[in-house]
Design an enzyme around this catalytic site. Structure first.
Site, short mmCIF file in Angstrom:
data_model
loop_
_atom_site.label_atom_id
_atom_site.label_comp_id
_atom_site.label_asym_id
_atom_site.label_seq_id
_atom_site.Cartn_x
_atom_site.Cartn_y
_atom_site.Cartn_z
N ARG A 297 3.73 6.29 1.26
CA ARG A 297 3.80 7.11 0.05
C ARG A 297 5.13 7.85 -0.05
O ARG A 297 5.72 7.93 -1.13
CB ARG A 297 2.61 8.08 0.01
CG ARG A 297 1.31 7.38 -0.35
CD ARG A 297 0.11 8.28 -0.33
NE ARG A 297 -1.05 7.57 -0.87
CZ ARG A 297 -2.29 8.05 -0.92
NH1 ARG A 297 -2.54 9.26 -0.44
NH2 ARG A 297 -3.27 7.34 -1.43
N TYR A 441 1.50 1.60 -7.07
CA TYR A 441 1.09 1.19 -5.72
C TYR A 441 1.21 2.33 -4.72
O TYR A 441 1.88 3.32 -4.96
CB TYR A 441 1.76 -0.08 -5.24
CG TYR A 441 3.26 -0.22 -5.21
CD1 TYR A 441 4.13 0.86 -5.24
CD2 TYR A 441 3.82 -1.50 -5.11
CE1 TYR A 441 5.49 0.69 -5.18
CE2 TYR A 441 5.20 -1.69 -5.05
CZ TYR A 441 6.03 -0.58 -5.08
OH TYR A 441 7.38 -0.77 -5.01
N GLU A 442 0.48 2.17 -3.62
CA GLU A 442 0.30 3.23 -2.61
C GLU A 442 -0.35 4.48 -3.20
O GLU A 442 -0.09 5.60 -2.77
CB GLU A 442 1.63 3.59 -1.94
CG GLU A 442 2.33 2.43 -1.27
CD GLU A 442 1.45 1.67 -0.30
OE1 GLU A 442 0.49 2.27 0.25
OE2 GLU A 442 1.70 0.47 -0.09
N GLY A 443 -1.23 4.27 -4.17
CA GLY A 443 -1.95 5.37 -4.78
C GLY A 443 -1.32 5.80 -6.08
O GLY A 443 -0.18 6.26 -6.12
#
Length: 596
Positions: A297, A441-443
């Site tokens: 992140r 992506y990655e949350g």
């Protein structure tokens, strides 16, 4: 075609003048990370990214990755594989990895500029080594000694790459729904069966072996997220002694066709009784995976920063060259047919917005990276605890704000080009398309907002926020009598107090109605990001005034800070109003009423 020049002057200012990197590294025991060494790393990082990666950015977008349905093999765009070989030969893959596993043992903060430069030069290419670092972190913290010995060394030296396999066709954020199963085998391994989607660098032609870190369920696992375990599943079978065997039952089933980052292989990966090895304890996989995810992140936040900086560089160049109309106050370049568009207030609004968000965002992201070093290496336990709380608090802010600002900046840059920004030739539309994925992506941004509001504020009682507010108060107190900073100190101190009051008010409302957390989350995240950047801009002015930087550089910092406080920080007023409106405007309407 867009160009890229590594912003070495501002990176050095960030590291040395504002963050005091050399003193920090010495205090943490990184005796080899002297100022001269760090500067040498910066110079070589710039050379590699500008001359090797940046020229491949366009071909990556135009050609993309290709998939052979018969073999399941993925071929990367022309030049990508050769660039990776240079990356490995240069020792870049292990820059911040421990020396005992073949790395160079540099601080995380010293490696962050390379990451920013890679993402600015060629984001799609940068996705291939990206998750190798996350896999390394997961194995360092949770792997067994034999797993570290067998898998870490080839990951660190770049002979193998890593992936993170979470998402399945029916579940994304809600990992409690995943179905991939892991069946114990007599040799201590597990047979992994299932399908994962959106797997970055899931297959490619850079290396022979790829180390997949896979979430799966054991046969007796409890339901939900409490029943998830983490496994190492290599593309080629690897035993406990490190011996390479036959091809594992892992295959790329398809490539996703995406809006951007065409040169990045986003794969559907099928596991069919593939050999895997348990990492950590059974049913404790999420803890290990979050070690990897939190690293990723922060890294994705740097992607937004890198793209924003490249877009700004090209917009600034174009604004200085493009002649259109005369300045409203009269010709500024009477010897030319028209004035360059940089004389026009609205173009300056877009350029200054980019400059303020890029340079302030660089400090926000680099400071978070320095906390990783403090958490891992500070001698004082209390200092490590404070840094860990602050790092957890800042991670969703860095990821969400830097990526959303990356989208804003790439669109501002495209707008500076006018119609020329919309066509392929100048490369601006690629930057805008590539930037959009970073918010997902990655949350997603919404997930980061919920993490900040629900976990870091409510569950952890704002421990990280208190640390940050303490930093703000210490800075304001230190400079309370400094007339040169008075224009920044007073509004910063006011916003910090308002931030604290707003947080407390949300907490009180949430006691009566849990929807208040979700209703406030998005606006609270961006409110927090803008106040955090106000702190870093005030510190930038103070650091610039005390530095040996050229006068023009110091003047530019002050003028940009003034623009930020006058034109961008007021965005907090809208976010505060939205937060104070509560959950009712969002939740009152019946779901059936959304359709006419």
């Amino acid at each position: 075609m867009s160009n890229y020049n590594a912003p070495l002057q501002d990176i050095r200012f960030t590291l040395h003048d504002v963050l005091g990197a050399e003193a920090l590294f010495a205090r943490l025991g990184f005796t080899d990370a002297t100022g001269d060494i760090v500067d040498a790393v910066l110079e070589e990082s710039a050379r590699f990214t500008e001359t090797v990666l940046a020229p491949l950015n366009r071909v990556g977008d135009e050609v993309g990755c290709t998939y052979d349905k018969a073999t399941g093999a993925v071929t990367t765009p022309p030049g990508f594989r050769e660039a990776y070989a240079q990356f490995v030969d240069g020792g870049w893959s292990g820059l911040a990895s421990p020396a005992e596993f073949g790395g160079q043992g540099m601080p995380h903060l010293a490696a962050v500029p390379l990451k920013e430069m890679i993402d600015a030069a060629n984001l799609a290419w940068g996705n291939f080594p990206l998750l190798s670092h996350g896999a390394t972190e997961a194995l360092l913290h949770h792997g067994q000694p034999w797993q570290q010995e067998v898998f870490l060394k080839p990951l660190v030296d770049g002979r193998w790459t890593g992936t993170m396999c979470l998402t399945e066709p029916h579940c994304g954020t809600d990992l409690g729904l995943l179905k991939t199963r892991a069946v114990p085998q007599e040799d201590g391994s597990h047979a992994i069966t299932g399908t994962k989607i959106f797997i970055t660098a899931g297959d490619h032609d850079f290396t022979d072996n790829i180390v997949h870190l896979v979430l799966a369920r054991l046969p007796d696992a409890p339901a939900g997220s409490k029943g998830i375990s983490l496994f190492i599943v290599p593309k080629l079978r690897v035993d406990r002694d490190g011996n390479i065997g036959e091809r594992n039952a892992v295959r790329c089933g398809a490539l996703e066709h995406k809006m951007g980052i065409h040169g990045s292989a986003t794969c559907v990966i099928n596991f069919d009784d593939a050999q895997g090895w348990l990492i950590g304890e059974p049913n404790k996989g999420l803890m290990a995976m979050f070690t990897m995810m939190n690293t990723a992140r922060l890294a994705v936040g740097l992607q937004g920063l890198g793209l924003a900086d490249r877009a700004y560089q090209n917009a600034l160049r174009y604004a200085r060259e493009r002649l259109q109309m005369r300045a409203l106050t009269g010709a500024k370049f009477p010897d030319k047919a028209a004035d360059p568009i940089i004389v026009h207030p609205d173009v300056r609004r877009m350029l200054l917005t980019q400059k303020a968000l890029v340079e302030g965002g660089r400090l926000l992201g680099y400071h978070a990276a320095s906390l990783v070093d403090i958490v891992g290496h500070a001698g004082d336990a209390a200092e490590r605890e404070r840094a860990d709380a602050l790092l957890g608090f800042l991670t969703p802010i860095v990821k969400a704000c830097l990526t959303e600002w990356g989208v804003e900046c790439t669109y501002h840059a495209l707008q500076c080009f006018g119609g020329h920004g919309y066509i392929h030739e100048h490369g601006m539309e690629q930057l805008a398309r590539d930037a959009r994925i970073t918010t997902l992506y990655e949350g997603t941004t919404g997930i980061q907002a919920l993490d900040l509001m629900g976990r870091k504020i409510m569950q952890l009682q704002g421990a990280g926020l208190r640390v940050f507010l303490g930093m703000v108060e210490a800075f304001c107190t230190e400079h309370a009598g400094d007339e040169a900073l008075a224009e920044f100190i007073a509004p910063l101190r006011e916003k910090a107090g308002e931030w604290q009051q707003l947080t407390q008010a949300i907490g009180k409302r949430a006691v009566a109605d849990a929807d208040e957390i979700g209703a406030a989350a998005h606006d609270y995240l961006f409110y927090s990001g803008y106040v955090a950047l106000a702190y870093w801009w005030a510190r930038s002015v103070a650091a610039a005034d005390a530095s040996s930087q050229p006068q023009a550089f110091r003047d530019a910092k002050r003028e940009t800070a003034r623009f930020y406080f006058a034109r961008i920080l007021p965005r907090t007023l809208a976010h505060r109003a939205a937060i104070e409106s509560g959950a009712a405007p969002l939740m009152a309407m019946d779901a059936d009423h959304f359709a006419p």
